[in-house]
Design an enzyme around this catalytic site. Structure first.
Site, PDB file in Angstrom:
ATOM      1  N   ASP A   1      12.092 -57.625  -5.971  1.00  0.00           N
ATOM      2  CA  ASP A   1      12.666 -56.341  -6.370  1.00  0.00           C
ATOM      3  C   ASP A   1      12.590 -56.242  -7.891  1.00  0.00           C
ATOM      4  O   ASP A   1      12.833 -57.224  -8.592  1.00  0.00           O
ATOM      5  CB  ASP A   1      14.133 -56.288  -5.918  1.00  0.00           C
ATOM      6  CG  ASP A   1      14.521 -54.937  -5.353  1.00  0.00           C
ATOM      7  OD1 ASP A   1      14.264 -53.929  -6.032  1.00  0.00           O
ATOM      8  OD2 ASP A   1      15.090 -54.895  -4.246  1.00  0.00           O
TER       9      ASP A   1
ATOM     10  N   ASP B   1      12.785 -50.410  -7.855  1.00  0.00           N
ATOM     11  CA  ASP B   1      14.015 -49.643  -7.653  1.00  0.00           C
ATOM     12  C   ASP B   1      13.965 -48.301  -8.393  1.00  0.00           C
ATOM     13  O   ASP B   1      13.623 -48.249  -9.579  1.00  0.00           O
ATOM     14  CB  ASP B   1      15.179 -50.482  -8.185  1.00  0.00           C
ATOM     15  CG  ASP B   1      16.537 -49.990  -7.721  1.00  0.00           C
ATOM     16  OD1 ASP B   1      16.764 -49.967  -6.505  1.00  0.00           O
ATOM     17  OD2 ASP B   1      17.364 -49.637  -8.580  1.00  0.00           O
TER      18      ASP B   1
ATOM     19  N   GLU C   1      10.378 -47.237  -4.892  1.00  0.00           N
ATOM     20  CA  GLU C   1      11.500 -46.551  -4.257  1.00  0.00           C
ATOM     21  C   GLU C   1      11.615 -45.188  -4.932  1.00  0.00           C
ATOM     22  O   GLU C   1      11.866 -45.099  -6.137  1.00  0.00           O
ATOM     23  CB  GLU C   1      12.804 -47.327  -4.408  1.00  0.00           C
ATOM     24  CG  GLU C   1      13.879 -46.747  -3.493  1.00  0.00           C
ATOM     25  CD  GLU C   1      15.308 -46.963  -3.964  1.00  0.00           C
ATOM     26  OE1 GLU C   1      16.221 -46.840  -3.131  1.00  0.00           O
ATOM     27  OE2 GLU C   1      15.524 -47.230  -5.157  1.00  0.00           O
TER      28      GLU C   1
ATOM     29  N   HIS D   1      18.844 -51.851   3.138  1.00  0.00           N
ATOM     30  CA  HIS D   1      20.182 -52.324   2.745  1.00  0.00           C
ATOM     31  C   HIS D   1      21.092 -51.201   2.245  1.00  0.00           C
ATOM     32  O   HIS D   1      22.240 -51.459   1.919  1.00  0.00           O
ATOM     33  CB  HIS D   1      20.028 -53.385   1.662  1.00  0.00           C
ATOM     34  CG  HIS D   1      19.436 -52.814   0.412  1.00  0.00           C
ATOM     35  ND1 HIS D   1      18.124 -52.367   0.337  1.00  0.00           N
ATOM     36  CD2 HIS D   1      19.978 -52.549  -0.791  1.00  0.00           C
ATOM     37  CE1 HIS D   1      17.898 -51.873  -0.854  1.00  0.00           C
ATOM     38  NE2 HIS D   1      19.001 -51.971  -1.571  1.00  0.00           N
ATOM     39  N   ASP D   2      20.572 -49.996   2.113  1.00  0.00           N
ATOM     40  CA  ASP D   2      21.388 -48.851   1.680  1.00  0.00           C
ATOM     41  C   ASP D   2      21.714 -47.915   2.839  1.00  0.00           C
ATOM     42  O   ASP D   2      22.287 -46.844   2.625  1.00  0.00           O
ATOM     43  CB  ASP D   2      20.636 -48.023   0.622  1.00  0.00           C
ATOM     44  CG  ASP D   2      20.402 -48.787  -0.664  1.00  0.00           C
ATOM     45  OD1 ASP D   2      21.218 -49.660  -0.993  1.00  0.00           O
ATOM     46  OD2 ASP D   2      19.389 -48.499  -1.343  1.00  0.00           O
TER      47      ASP D   2
END
Ligand code: TEU
Ligand code: CA
Length: 554
Positions: A98, A199, A256, A329-330
């Site tokens: 990430d 991200d 993302e 994960h969100d």
């Protein structure tokens, strides 16, 4: 379309905090992942996306990085990380790290310097502005509630944070900062990793006008997204990053990118533009948001979901590349949101597996989805761990907003649903740890766990393994064109994959009712896989049972 390893990859997402605890402190860690590496290999996946493991004070579980070149104490050491990389590579599994460079932690040395004085060398690494007659510079609302601006009393200026105040935004307008970022990217690429998940990478370029946004009804703050999503210099920055570092390695990059249209997505991921390999977009996971956004939910509408998935498949069929996923994960658990986590848990978990592994794009499987883990039955807000929830809770109290509506939204789409520990077996704490973990285990672990499913050939886990193998053995599922069938059918999601390779017909009943459906020339196809052991087909008609799915091959 050019063939690329990352188009053929099947990515397994690991949220390290909740995967496996090796030392009994209740927090998952790198050694824990290494302990489970044979399990990961047994799934057949060929890449891992690891959520952030860098040094961090953990206000947002690692998305607030205080040292980009070191590992978080909770997770272990750089040595442990090297070992993990090694073990993955031995098994031909790629590692995607990430990259969180829209913002850093407020404890990063750049920020500590930056806030010292207006003439500090690092001042301009962050976004500082004067107030507006005692008020913040503009009305933008943070993703994590409240203003995006925080006053620093020492220098009497505000800094920008699109997320929580412990996550100040980096100033990409500053060239020195950009090259520091390229340098840290190089640091990890030189260690041999295979790519980055970036991200909120479409938020790095802000419109320099910093104008007020439209006022939102519930909080009275403004929507700044038109000024920071897909901003004026974002493509320039990505091209520069690509030229300076990325292009020198055989890697994949997944951006993302919340709030992108299909055209934007093509701009980010078209192979001739030299920016990113693929996007990771959110339209289909926003369809159950209510009129006040995330904190007021509504039912997931199948027709909207289907039309949205079709739109992305069709628009990116020839150009650009998308990620395929039903959760991360969100997001809440996929089977609870898109399937039926009660009566048809097994069937609908398998249906979602067939769907995500037969569409065009790179599929991502989030840990626990492969055993059909479900949403957590929250009873009180004390069971939550997510800063997003706590910050919003303050607003709910201050503005006297509807608490029940808020708590209901937490249960349905709160991020902690996906962050409960991985369910390994029926032992206490699901075999994740041997003491009370940082977040509660879902009470259904005694029924839903890896051990119980490993030798059961009808389990969700066995089905995932089979479907992963099918995807790997059939390049048609990767490269063939996507053709929607019967867009207006209110229950069935069906499509073909047609091209140079074998042809596929995919038929998925997204409802809990039995439905009959006809397809042309059905007798030319053979059944490749189904989530029911017996399928009823009479001539061209399939009598589909609840959540029944069939993939045919020709
Ligand atoms: O998420 C960014 C993002 O826009 C959303 O998914 C967001 O978390 C959600 O909409 C909030 O309702 C990324 C990370 O995936 C997330 O975990 C981090 O919290 C966030 O960035 C900040 O780094
Ligand atoms: Ca631990």
């Amino acid at each position: 379309m050019k063939k690329k390893w990352w188009k053929e990859a099947i990515v397994y997402q690991i949220y390290p905090r909740s995967f496996k605890d090796s030392n009994g402190d209740g927090i998952g860690d790198l050694k824990g992942i290494i302990e489970k590496i044979d399990y990961i290999e047994s799934l057949g996946v060929n890449a891992i996306w690891l959520n952030p493991v860098y040094k961090s004070p953990n206000y947002d579980n690692g998305y607030d990085i205080s040292d980009y070149k070191d590992i978080m104490d909770d997770f272990g050491s750089l040595e442990d990380w090297e070992k993990l990389l090694d073990e993955l590579h031995k098994r031909n599994i790629k590692l995607i790290m990430d990259l969180v460079v829209n913002h850093s932690s407020f404890e990063h040395k750049w920020f500590l310097e930056s806030k010292k004085s207006k003439d500090n060398k690092y001042r301009d690494y962050y976004i500082w502005k004067e107030g507006n007659n005692g008020n913040p510079p503009n009305n933008w609302e943070s993703f994590f509630s409240g203003s995006v601006w925080e006053l620093d009393e020492n220098t009497n200026e505000y800094y920008l944070h699109l997320f929580t105040k412990e996550q100040p935004d980096l100033n990409w307008e500053n060239k020195d900062l950009r090259y520091e970022i390229y340098d840290l990217i190089k640091f990890w690429l030189d260690k041999g990793i295979d790519g980055f998940r970036m991200d909120v990478i479409n938020m790095i370029s802000k419109n320099q006008s910093y104008m007020d946004g439209f006022v939102k009804r519930d909080t009275g703050l403004g929507d700044g997204s038109p000024y920071y999503l897909n901003g004026p210099r974002v493509h320039e920055f990505l091209k520069e990053m690509n030229k300076e570092v990325l292009s020198k390695y055989d890697i994949m990059t997944v951006g993302e990118t919340p709030g992108v249209s299909t055209n934007d997505a093509i701009d980010y991921s078209d192979e001739t533009r030299n920016e990113l390999s693929m996007v990771f977009q959110f339209e289909h996971v926003g369809l159950d948001y209510g009129e006040k956004g995330k904190w007021s939910t509504k039912e997931m509408d199948f027709m909207k979901l289907k039309k949205n998935l079709f739109k992305w498949q069709v628009d990116l069929n020839k150009q650009g590349w998308n990620s395929i996923y039903f959760m991360n994960h969100d997001q809440p658990r996929s089977v609870s949101r898109f399937g039926n986590d009660k009566e048809y848990l097994n069937e609908s978990a398998k249906l979602l597996c067939m769907c995500s592994l037969s569409m065009k794009g790179t599929p991502y499987i989030y840990q626990g989805d492969e055993i059909g883990m479900t949403n957590y039955p929250f009873k009180t807000i004390e069971e939550c761990r997510d800063i997003e929830v706590f910050n919003r809770y303050k607003v709910v109290k201050e503005k006297k907003l509807d608490y029940d509506e808020f708590f209901n939204a937490i249960k349905k789409i709160g991020r902690d649903n996906s962050r409960t520990p991985m369910q390994w077996n029926a032992n206490e704490f699901a075999g994740f740890t041997n003491r009370k973990p940082w977040i509660n285990v879902n009470p259904n672990y005694s029924e839903i766990n890896v051990e119980a499913q490993t030798n059961d050939k009808n389990s969700v886990l066995s089905f995932y393994k089979e479907m992963i193998n099918i995807r790997k053995d059939n390049l048609g599922l990767v490269y063939n064109d996507f053709l929607p069938i019967d867009i207006d059918d209110e229950n069935i999601f069906s499509y073909k994959r047609v091209g140079n390779e074998n042809e596929f017909l995919i038929v998925l009943n997204f409802s809990d009712r039995a439905i009959n459906k006809e397809f042309e020339n059905l007798n030319e196809y053979n059944i490749l896989i189904s989530n029911y052991s017996k399928n009823e087909i009479i001539n061209n008609e399939i009598l589909l049972k609840p959540y029944e799915g069939i993939i045919f091959i020709k």
